[in-house]
Design an enzyme around this catalytic site. Sequence first.
Site, PDB file in Angstrom:
ATOM      1  N   GLY A  59       0.834  -1.195   0.000  1.00 21.66           N
ATOM      2  CA  GLY A  59       0.000   0.000   0.000  1.00 21.66           C
ATOM      3  C   GLY A  59       0.866   1.240   0.000  1.00 21.66           C
ATOM      4  N   SER A  60       0.317   2.322   0.484  1.00 22.06           N
ATOM      5  CA  SER A  60       1.014   3.606   0.380  1.00 22.06           C
ATOM      6  C   SER A  60       2.140   3.717   1.411  1.00 22.06           C
ATOM      7  CB  SER A  60       0.009   4.733   0.596  1.00 22.06           C
ATOM      8  OG  SER A  60      -0.555   4.610   1.885  1.00 22.06           O
ATOM      9  N   GLU A 112       5.586  -3.411   0.905  1.00 19.50           N
ATOM     10  CA  GLU A 112       5.681  -3.076  -0.533  1.00 19.50           C
ATOM     11  C   GLU A 112       4.939  -1.760  -0.700  1.00 19.50           C
ATOM     12  OE1 GLU A 112       7.377  -4.898  -2.617  1.00 19.50           O
ATOM     13  OE2 GLU A 112       7.649  -6.721  -1.456  1.00 19.50           O
ATOM     14  N   LEU A 113       5.687  -0.675  -0.836  1.00 14.36           N
ATOM     15  CA  LEU A 113       5.069   0.659  -0.732  1.00 14.36           C
ATOM     16  C   LEU A 113       5.039   1.387  -2.073  1.00 14.36           C
ATOM     17  CD1 LEU A 113       6.706   1.567   2.700  1.00 14.36           C
ATOM     18  CD2 LEU A 113       4.564   0.372   2.267  1.00 14.36           C
ATOM     19  N   CYS A 158       2.006   0.430  -8.944  1.00 10.88           N
ATOM     20  CA  CYS A 158       3.174   0.946  -8.217  1.00 10.88           C
ATOM     21  C   CYS A 158       4.377   1.072  -9.139  1.00 10.88           C
ATOM     22  CB  CYS A 158       3.474   0.053  -7.030  1.00 10.88           C
ATOM     23  SG  CYS A 158       3.504  -1.669  -7.487  1.00 10.88           S
ATOM     24  N   GLU A 196       4.689  10.317  -5.546  1.00 10.01           N
ATOM     25  CA  GLU A 196       4.006   9.301  -6.351  1.00 10.01           C
ATOM     26  C   GLU A 196       2.753   9.914  -6.976  1.00 10.01           C
ATOM     27  OE1 GLU A 196       2.096   5.932  -4.265  1.00 10.01           O
ATOM     28  OE2 GLU A 196       2.854   4.705  -5.908  1.00 10.01           O
TER      29      GLU A 196
END
Length: 420
Positions: free
Chosen positions: A174-175, A194-195, A228, A322
């Site tokens: 996620g963020s 996992e960003l 992502c 992002e």
Amino acid sequence: MRSLSGHERAELLEKAALKCDEATEYLAGIVVAEQGKTITEARGEAGRLGSLLRYCAGEARRIEGEVLPLDGSPGGEGRLGFTLRQPAGVVAAITPFNYPLLLVAHKVGPALAAGNPVIVKPASYTPLSAFAFMRLLLDVGFPEGAVQCIAGAGGVVGAGLCADERVRVVSFTGSAEVGRGITRIAGVKRLLLELGANCPVVVLPDADLDLAASVTAKAGTVNAGQVCISAQRVLVDRRSYPDFLNTLGEHFSRIRAGDPSDENTEMGPMISPAEADRVRDVIAQAETMGAKVVVGGEVNGSLHQATVVADVPENTTLFSDELFGPAVGVVPVDSVEEAISLCNRTSYGLGAGVFTRDIATAVRFARQVDAGNVHINWGPLWRVDPMPYGGLKGSGIGKEGPKYAIEEMTESKTVVIHTG
Ligand code: NAD
């Protein structure tokens, strides 16, 4: 779960894989309805579940430890030492909305393959995809309670799972903001994060410009840019800049955006009107700082047109944060050094791509760009499920991909047999 042997776990995963293969069209329909990616992309996502679970099954059969050379140290003679890899315990799998099946499967498959029970907390926008997938897993006969799925607000259910001492592994995608919050509340447990990302593509003067433009157009607009590893910043050698911008613009202007359930649609809406407005605002800020919208820019509800923004200055949100939307920012560069330095001028480090025919430059790029996945003559948006996948810097900790996620979800125990 802990009492199941490797082959029993593998056989259950193989049965689940078969069920997923049979349910591809059904699962894809749910993804289109609740997430909005095109039916073609949703079929692609749902169609990967079976093979991913089969990889997990394969790995379940070969979780191994090592024999330790204890006699390498004085006093170690005559003993036999080895390591055992054991399931870490309850895995909390917290997932984002953008790949509501695949990213759940990348956590659940390895967790079960490793012998752990798993509790999924799907994104609030996309619980139905996760429930449908988890239902298939329940039906193949994993032990009661081994596979659970709880929907609800991230700040309540997600945070509750992360802080709970009975949870031994948090596997979160996620963020970056939520990821940072998890590090503050998780306590003593394993974290796989996992960003977010802000992935660059570099186009050097010796590149195949047509290939670079067509790959970048895809990499910037798949799933309406909500990936992502989307291409976000395109750094182009100044000598090729006008030609490349033209070709890229042509690709973007041809993208048919609209109803995701229509077989001819190439790009669907974003997850919500608020997200489309956010992307429009980021682009508007870049424009006030001197950037120019070359193609696209229009917003209608959740639908944000595929957009190319040229001459993006460094001190803009579009350059440094992002975007997570269907736009790319194009920037001219004067040298390989400048391109590499700009690639790294972000807190993220997930994916990167370079287009060049020069092997020495490609190797230099691979060594010097801080990204967990580096692609030579392709954009950042490329993944096959078995490969190690994860970010550097602010993009996260740990790797996914069945073999690598299983390593993160097992613990090593050292055993020494003393023989007298
Ligand atoms: P998000 O961070 O808003 O939500 C992700 C999940 O976390 C959801 O299930 C949400 O309910 C939950 N959550 C929210 N607050 C929480 C809290 N306080 N504690 C625990 N859980 C909480 O992300 P999103 O908007 O669903 O997804 C987009 C983000 O995901 C982007 O930043 C994108 O880059 C990232 N992403 C990363 C990867 C990767 O592999 N690195 C892959 C896909 C998406």
